[in-house]
Structures are given as structure tokens and as C-alpha cells.
Design an enzyme around this catalytic site. Sequence first.
Site, PDB file in Angstrom:
ATOM      1  N   TYR A 134       1.089  -4.259  12.061  1.00  0.00           N
ATOM      2  CA  TYR A 134       0.633  -2.660  11.816  1.00  0.00           C
ATOM      3  C   TYR A 134       1.516  -1.853  12.777  1.00  0.00           C
ATOM      4  O   TYR A 134       2.114  -0.813  12.472  1.00  0.00           O
ATOM      5  CB  TYR A 134      -0.838  -2.398  11.808  1.00  0.00           C
ATOM      6  CG  TYR A 134      -1.435  -2.983  10.660  1.00  0.00           C
ATOM      7  CD1 TYR A 134      -1.513  -4.456  10.252  1.00  0.00           C
ATOM      8  CD2 TYR A 134      -1.770  -2.097   9.497  1.00  0.00           C
ATOM      9  CE1 TYR A 134      -2.295  -4.788   9.403  1.00  0.00           C
ATOM     10  CE2 TYR A 134      -2.332  -2.416   8.511  1.00  0.00           C
ATOM     11  CZ  TYR A 134      -2.742  -3.713   8.318  1.00  0.00           C
ATOM     12  OH  TYR A 134      -3.089  -4.455   7.105  1.00  0.00           O
ATOM     13  N   HIS A 163       0.815  -1.146   0.090  1.00  0.00           N
ATOM     14  CA  HIS A 163       0.039   0.139  -0.012  1.00  0.00           C
ATOM     15  C   HIS A 163       0.834   1.206   0.140  1.00  0.00           C
ATOM     16  O   HIS A 163       0.187   2.278   0.596  1.00  0.00           O
ATOM     17  CB  HIS A 163      -0.883   0.057   1.154  1.00  0.00           C
ATOM     18  CG  HIS A 163      -1.933  -1.076   1.352  1.00  0.00           C
ATOM     19  ND1 HIS A 163      -3.179  -0.826   0.321  1.00  0.00           N
ATOM     20  CD2 HIS A 163      -1.834  -2.151   1.625  1.00  0.00           C
ATOM     21  CE1 HIS A 163      -3.717  -2.055   0.729  1.00  0.00           C
ATOM     22  NE2 HIS A 163      -2.914  -3.130   1.548  1.00  0.00           N
ATOM     23  N   HIS A 182      -4.255   1.009  11.785  1.00  0.00           N
ATOM     24  CA  HIS A 182      -3.855  -0.190  12.526  1.00  0.00           C
ATOM     25  C   HIS A 182      -5.105  -0.900  12.954  1.00  0.00           C
ATOM     26  O   HIS A 182      -6.271  -0.263  13.506  1.00  0.00           O
ATOM     27  CB  HIS A 182      -3.168   0.091  13.638  1.00  0.00           C
ATOM     28  CG  HIS A 182      -2.721  -1.073  14.751  1.00  0.00           C
ATOM     29  ND1 HIS A 182      -3.212  -2.396  14.152  1.00  0.00           N
ATOM     30  CD2 HIS A 182      -1.988  -1.168  15.726  1.00  0.00           C
ATOM     31  CE1 HIS A 182      -2.633  -3.314  15.048  1.00  0.00           C
ATOM     32  NE2 HIS A 182      -2.013  -2.620  15.999  1.00  0.00           N
ATOM     33  N   ASN A 212     -10.409  -3.033   2.271  1.00  0.00           N
ATOM     34  CA  ASN A 212      -9.911  -3.102   0.901  1.00  0.00           C
ATOM     35  C   ASN A 212     -11.107  -2.657  -0.010  1.00  0.00           C
ATOM     36  O   ASN A 212     -12.227  -2.751   0.558  1.00  0.00           O
ATOM     37  CB  ASN A 212      -9.352  -4.238   0.413  1.00  0.00           C
ATOM     38  CG  ASN A 212      -7.733  -4.343   0.811  1.00  0.00           C
ATOM     39  OD1 ASN A 212      -7.148  -3.427   1.140  1.00  0.00           O
ATOM     40  ND2 ASN A 212      -7.318  -5.830   0.873  1.00  0.00           N
TER      41      ASN A 212
HETATM   42 FE1  HDD Z   1      -2.503  -4.792   5.437  1.00  0.00          FE
HETATM   43  C1  HDD Z   1      -1.137  -1.615   5.191  1.00  0.00           C
HETATM   44  C2  HDD Z   1      -5.558  -3.568   4.412  1.00  0.00           C
HETATM   45  C3  HDD Z   1      -3.767  -8.126   5.304  1.00  0.00           C
HETATM   46  C4  HDD Z   1       0.312  -5.679   6.824  1.00  0.00           C
HETATM   47  N1  HDD Z   1      -3.207  -3.029   4.765  1.00  0.00           N
HETATM   48  C5  HDD Z   1      -2.580  -1.861   4.783  1.00  0.00           C
HETATM   49  C6  HDD Z   1      -3.400  -0.791   4.261  1.00  0.00           C
HETATM   50  C7  HDD Z   1      -4.453  -1.385   4.174  1.00  0.00           C
HETATM   51  C8  HDD Z   1      -4.335  -2.708   4.531  1.00  0.00           C
HETATM   52  C9  HDD Z   1      -5.622  -0.589   3.598  1.00  0.00           C
HETATM   53  C10 HDD Z   1      -2.931   0.612   3.996  1.00  0.00           C
HETATM   54  C11 HDD Z   1      -2.956   1.468   5.156  1.00  0.00           C
HETATM   55  C12 HDD Z   1      -2.432   2.902   4.832  1.00  0.00           C
HETATM   56  O1  HDD Z   1      -3.169   3.479   3.983  1.00  0.00           O
HETATM   57  O2  HDD Z   1      -1.456   3.348   5.597  1.00  0.00           O
HETATM   58  N2  HDD Z   1      -4.161  -5.532   5.012  1.00  0.00           N
HETATM   59  C13 HDD Z   1      -5.412  -4.851   4.556  1.00  0.00           C
HETATM   60  C14 HDD Z   1      -6.365  -5.689   4.341  1.00  0.00           C
HETATM   61  C15 HDD Z   1      -5.986  -7.176   4.717  1.00  0.00           C
HETATM   62  C16 HDD Z   1      -4.538  -6.890   5.105  1.00  0.00           C
HETATM   63  C17 HDD Z   1      -8.104  -5.547   3.942  1.00  0.00           C
HETATM   64  C18 HDD Z   1      -6.670  -8.331   4.825  1.00  0.00           C
HETATM   65  C19 HDD Z   1      -7.980  -8.525   4.932  1.00  0.00           C
HETATM   66  N3  HDD Z   1      -1.957  -6.554   6.112  1.00  0.00           N
HETATM   67  C20 HDD Z   1      -2.544  -7.703   6.238  1.00  0.00           C
HETATM   68  C21 HDD Z   1      -1.770  -8.722   6.601  1.00  0.00           C
HETATM   69  C22 HDD Z   1      -0.568  -8.214   7.339  1.00  0.00           C
HETATM   70  C23 HDD Z   1      -0.769  -7.019   6.897  1.00  0.00           C
HETATM   71  C24 HDD Z   1      -2.359 -10.386   6.911  1.00  0.00           C
HETATM   72  C25 HDD Z   1       0.444  -8.780   7.978  1.00  0.00           C
HETATM   73  C26 HDD Z   1       0.262  -9.883   8.586  1.00  0.00           C
HETATM   74  N4  HDD Z   1      -0.814  -3.953   5.980  1.00  0.00           N
HETATM   75  C27 HDD Z   1       0.150  -4.630   6.554  1.00  0.00           C
HETATM   76  C28 HDD Z   1       1.528  -3.682   6.708  1.00  0.00           C
HETATM   77  C29 HDD Z   1       1.156  -2.380   6.254  1.00  0.00           C
HETATM   78  C30 HDD Z   1      -0.315  -2.704   5.740  1.00  0.00           C
HETATM   79  C31 HDD Z   1       2.840  -4.223   6.428  1.00  0.00           C
HETATM   80  C32 HDD Z   1       1.868  -1.543   5.390  1.00  0.00           C
HETATM   81  C33 HDD Z   1       1.986  -0.430   5.914  1.00  0.00           C
HETATM   82  C34 HDD Z   1       1.238  -0.293   7.076  1.00  0.00           C
HETATM   83  O3  HDD Z   1       0.818  -1.505   7.164  1.00  0.00           O
HETATM   84  O4  HDD Z   1       0.981   0.680   7.876  1.00  0.00           O
HETATM   85  O5  HDD Z   1       1.688  -3.835   8.187  1.00  0.00           O
END
Ligand code: HDD
Length: 732
Positions: free
Chosen positions: A378, A91, A355, A164
Site C-alpha cells: 500500500y 479499486h 493502508h 471488502n
Molecule cells: Fe488491496 C487497494 C482491499 C488484498 C494491494 N485494497 C485496496 C482497496 C481496498 C482493498 C478496499 C481500495 C482502497 C481505497 O479505496 O483507496 N485488498 C483489499 C482486501 C484484501 C486486499 C480486503 C484482502 C483481504 N491488496 C490486497 C493484496 C495486495 C493489495 C494481497 C498486494 C499484495 N490494494 C492493493 C494496492 C491498492 C489496493 C495495489 C491499490 C490502490 C491502493 O492500494 O491504494 O496496493
Amino acid sequence: MAKKSDTTAKKQLAQDKVNFTAEGAPPPGKVATTAPVAHAQPLTTNQGLAFPDNHNSLKAGGRGPTLLEDFILREKITHFDHERIPERAVHARGAGAHGFFEVYEDMAELTKAGFLSTPGMQTPVFARFSTVAGSRGSADTARDARGFAVKFYTAEGNYDLVGNNIPVFFIQDAIKFPDLIHAVKPEPHNEIPQAASAHDTFWDFVTLMPESTHMLMWVMSDRAIPRSLRMMEGFGVHTFKLVNAAGVASFVKFHWKPTLGVHALAWDEAQKLAGKDADFHRRDLWEAIEAGHFPEWELGVQVVPEEDEFRFSFDLLDPTKLLPEELVPVRRIGRMVLNRNPDNYFAETEQVAFHPGHLVPGIDFSNDPLLQGRLFSYTDTQLSRLGGANFHALPINQPKCPMHNFQRDGMHRQQVNTGRAAYEPNTLAAGVEFRADGKQGPGQGFTSVPELLESPKLRQRSPSFDDHFSQARMFWISQSPAEQDHLVAAFQFELSKLGTPAIRQRMVDNLAHVDAELAARVAAPLGIGAPDAQAATQWPGFRHAPHPVDVVASPALSMLPTGPGSVATRQVAILVCNGVDATAVAAVQQALAAAGASSKIISAALGTVEVADGDHLAVDCTLVTTPSVVFDAVYLPCLGVHAAALMANGDAVHFVLEAYKHCKPIAASGSGAGLLASLGITMPTDPGVAQPQPGVVLATAGVLPPGFAPAFLQAIAQHRHWDRHGLATVPA
Ligand code: HDD
């Protein structure tokens, strides 16, 4: 010799002094007076030291080396060197906006969340939309899921709904997330391709993880190439819980429903936009808000009483499953309006930290294993992305309610905590304890829903998660014929890009478990064998559960019922050259403006064109700088005897044909209608208004008939006319 050299040095020094003032820098201590008023504050270092010359570093002589002692230069360059922070691992590319959430009704029967308690109550929000796979500088229109994250600054603390635009996910357990992302990101040996899933590693992984099949159907559908961030749905994806003041919990799925409907680009258009306007989505969001067309979504909930947890043929805790709206209707409980663009992209959109574990009283998690894993990820990622434990103190992340605790210190601490007692309980800080009293009820703080958990430790997937294909099938059979065609074409496009035929084969073998016709259609041009459902079962990740009997179409899964909708904020191109009928142009422009759409006059060159009565019409943009892909519809007015001249311009011909091929509404009048015929689009046989092809509005008469503009508006309100026939032969 020495004496002569001394003299030269002195002369040089004198000259340097002259140069110093001659170059326009005011004498030390004085502030430049020619700066615009808005910037009239003295320029200072980060330490507040005003300095007069921001153009020249400190040198030994005008032509001599720069001096290390120039702390002003050093500070400026050092700060610049550290301007970038790590981009999000996923993202990374996003666009955000401020706004508010307004609840319609008192939700107390279901939740004690304060921001859902008083009808009409408004809560400030910040929303960020994103693509998943691309880097920060990638194109907006890549085929991808879109992040839909909303931070509610409630009076009880920040609540983040981090979803999402697709209601399901690729994997069932967070332990597979790093594998999924490594597979979809550019391949590690050559960092290719950027922001694209059409490569071997992604399909290698997903074909070995058949649980991803349902999400693949969504990502290959037009949902993954939205027309606008303002025209896509959002989903919380996981099942969460709502908890009322009596402690009674219900399961809940969250939805965002856009008031403008759900609309998509054509795939060819999305790819071209990636080059022609890589900022297409963020520009659209920004411009709509600047123009006062505030994007709006309704928040919907699907509520399942706790006792109905096992009522369905799938597991509510499985994030690869959705809850069909026909089984549990979506109740719309409020609306979000985004009405203010960020002041600073970095400070707000880049530094915002979402988060799924930022909760408020009245909302709780379920045991979805994907959600549980996210709860770790997060905070962890913000620590390295935002440089330490104090990211909550960045302005965009600060709660807008009081915040007290005994967390202390850390990198970039903003708060100056006073007093001796940084622990609790204490008697030394006037006996203050910052604790809610723990009782149930509004304003009483967060408590987890009590749940009896007694089980052996197991590293295991629940067998109730085993059905990987039924909902993929439900999605397929719920699509309109045009949507099915697009889905098949998207699979073919992606799989054709693979260098390893065996992976293509594995995908169609998996698809055979979704639908035989789908699999056969996808396989046809891929140079592989026929889909083999049995072969798919041989792979270790394959778990076979027969389709339950209740796989029936879910009309809510098609994008078509959401239109026809509004024409508000649609962009219409009006192609002109000398001789244009300005009266007709004005009439169409007026009708568009009255309906909230905007139009641009496009021609081969900037300046003006001569209109039929000898007057002049100003041109807004050229055919080349604003190609057809940035518009929703095209109007070709009567161009008199000059019509042929426009069609002698290859860019103009391409513009019209491309818009037509992308199924956009096209209106043409007078000789403009004749031009369409010359391009093979239609034969204007009727004198009045006719629609020989879907979404083509013609007026062959000199004067526009009264029904012309309304018919064009209606065609625009339908968004795209996907049922146009013979498009394969259109050379665009
Ligand atoms: Fe995630 C970012 C949505 C599963 C780890 N995720 C992130 C963002 C969104 C989502 C919208 C961007 C937020 C922003 O605008 O800053 N993610 C989802 C959805 C998931 C999902 C809808 C499943 C239903 N994500 C998911 C899993 C993991 C992560 C299973 C790790 C175990 N996601 C992250 C992250 C991010 C992230 C690496 C990257 C930047 C952040 O968190 O702040 O931690």
C-alpha cells in the site's frame, strides 16, 4: 511596396487594438465586473499574477500565430496536461464520504485504542467504496467484490480498516496477488473485457487455484451486485489482534453491518444499469447524503481469546475462511454515520491513501500471509500514484493529531521544518525527542504484541490452509432457494462466456468438491461433460482435505434474514398518462413520503398530464430517461379510459414488465390493475386488496381501500420478491 506594406501592418495593428477591446476583455489591469459575485476574485496564474483575458492567447495579430512567450497560455495548458494521476491498480473506481464513528461502550478490557475507550466518543472518518477490477470510468454495477475502506482520524493517529464487502479473499498468500489481478483485469492483448470477470484468463487462473473456490461462491452470489453501497456489509477479512493496556491480545474479525439491511440488484438489472446509469451507486450515495438520509453501519467484532487460536476446524490466519457468526457472535461496538459528501472528488476520494498498516495502539496484525504482503504494497503504490513520499501531507490523508518526526524533504514537501537537527537523538534542538515513553497504557504509543518466533525459513504453505471446499459448501447450503438459483445462473453466465471449454470443465470439476447438485446444475447448459471430482484432483494446485464434520449451514450467510427492513430512501416510479386518478397518486405519494421513500411521476413526455378532474399533474421524468432499473418499485394508478393508450406505448409496457421480472414490488389500482392483467401478470379477481403474485398489490375498486398503501409499503420493505413464479416467460 515596402511603404504600402508598412501602412497595411499599421492598419491591422490598429484594428487588432479595436478588436481586443471590442471582444469584451477589459483594458489591462482592470478586472471584469460582470462576473457573478462568488467568482469576483481576479483570475491569476499559479504565481498569483492577475490577468484580464482568459479567452484569447497572445498572437502576432488577430489572425496571426500564437506566440511562444505567452506564459499564461503555457502554464494553463501545462497544468491541464498533468491533471491526471495513475489510477489505482485495483479499486480504481470509487466513491467516498465523510462522517463519524461513535463507540457504544468502553472496550478497555480488549483494547487500549483511545477511540474505542469512551462511550459516545466520536471520531471523524472518511470512507471510500470501490469496485475492484474496473477502471476509473467503468460502470458501478459490475459483478465484483466492493472495497470498503475507512480511515479513522483518531487522536492517536490515523487508523485504516481496509476491507471488502465479502469476508474472504481469493488467495491465501500475497505473492499470488499480481497473478490474480492480471487474470481478472482486461486481457492484455486487446484490453477486453472492461470491469468483468467473465473471460478466459480469470477462470483459467481461479480454476487452477482451488483456494479461490470459497470467494468465487460469494462473487457469483448477489453480494457482488449490491442494490446500494449503503446496503452492503463490510468485513476486515483478515484476523487482526486487539491488545489491552496490560498487553493481553485477542484475535478479532471486523464487520460493518448496514442499518438498511443487505440488498442486491437482479443480474439483468445490474447489466442494464451499467449502460443506463453507469454512476448508479455513486449517485445513490451522493443523493442519500444530500437528502439527509445519512448511511449508517454498525461496527461489529468477533473476538477469540489467544488461547482459543486452534479451537476451529480451519486456521484463523487463512483469509479464505470466515469465522461463522453462529460459532462466535458479532458484538456491535459502535456505529459509523456518513453525513457529508466530499467537496472535491479528486482532492479527497481520488487522493485518499489507505493502508492496512496504518494502525493505532491497541490494534495489531496477525500473521495472515495475505495481510503481511499487503503491508508492503500500500505505501509502495502511493509512491507512484501520488507522486512521492509526502502523500501523508495531502489534506485528506493528514492525521488530525500532532505529527512529528525526522522524515524530511522529498517531492512536494508541504511542511517547512525548522531547526538544524533532523535526526534523533540530538542535543542541538533543545534536547527535544519526539518519542512516546514506551510504557503500556492509553496514550503511550504503538508497540507490537511480543511474539516468540523461532522457526526455519520456509517458502511453504501451512497444511492448515489446505481445506479449500468446506466453507464454500457451507456458503452454498446456507443460501435460500432463490439465492442458490441466482448463484447457479451467475456461474453459468460467466462460464458460458469462456472461449475455452476445458476451463468450464475444470470449474465444474472443482465445484463437484463443494456440492454435487451445484456442480451438475452449473454444468447442464455449458456444453461440457458431467462434473468429475476426481479429475479436479489431478491439477497441481489441488490439495484435498475432506470436509470436516462441522460443515453446517450458517444462517448469517444468507441475505434474506436482513429483510424486511425499512423503506427509507427507496425510489418508486408512478406511471401516468392523461386521465390519471390524481387523488390516488397523492395518497400513495403521501404514504411513501411519510415512510421516507421518494416517488417520481413518469410519463411518455415531460410537461404535464391532464388528470381525471381536468386539472394537471407535473411529470418528473420520461419513461426513456429514467427506466425501471433505476427504481425500487412501481405504482400504476387508475388511468380511466386512457389506460389502453399507456399500454399502446412499448416503453411503458417494457417498463412494467421489466420491473416485474426484476421482482420489484408493483402496486396497481383501478384500470391500472386491469393493465397488469392485460400484460399477463395477474388476474385481478378480488374487489379489495389481493396479492396474487408475491409483491403485487392490487386494488380493483375505484377508491383506494385503506390497506392499499400499507400493503405496498410492506412489499417495498421486503426489497425484492425473488419467489415470483413464471418469470422465464416474461418478455423483458
Ligand atoms: Fe488491496 C487497494 C482491499 C488484498 C494491494 N485494497 C485496496 C482497496 C481496498 C482493498 C478496499 C481500495 C482502497 C481505497 O479505496 O483507496 N485488498 C483489499 C482486501 C484484501 C486486499 C480486503 C484482502 C483481504 N491488496 C490486497 C493484496 C495486495 C493489495 C494481497 C498486494 C499484495 N490494494 C492493493 C494496492 C491498492 C489496493 C495495489 C491499490 C490502490 C491502493 O492500494 O491504494 O496496493
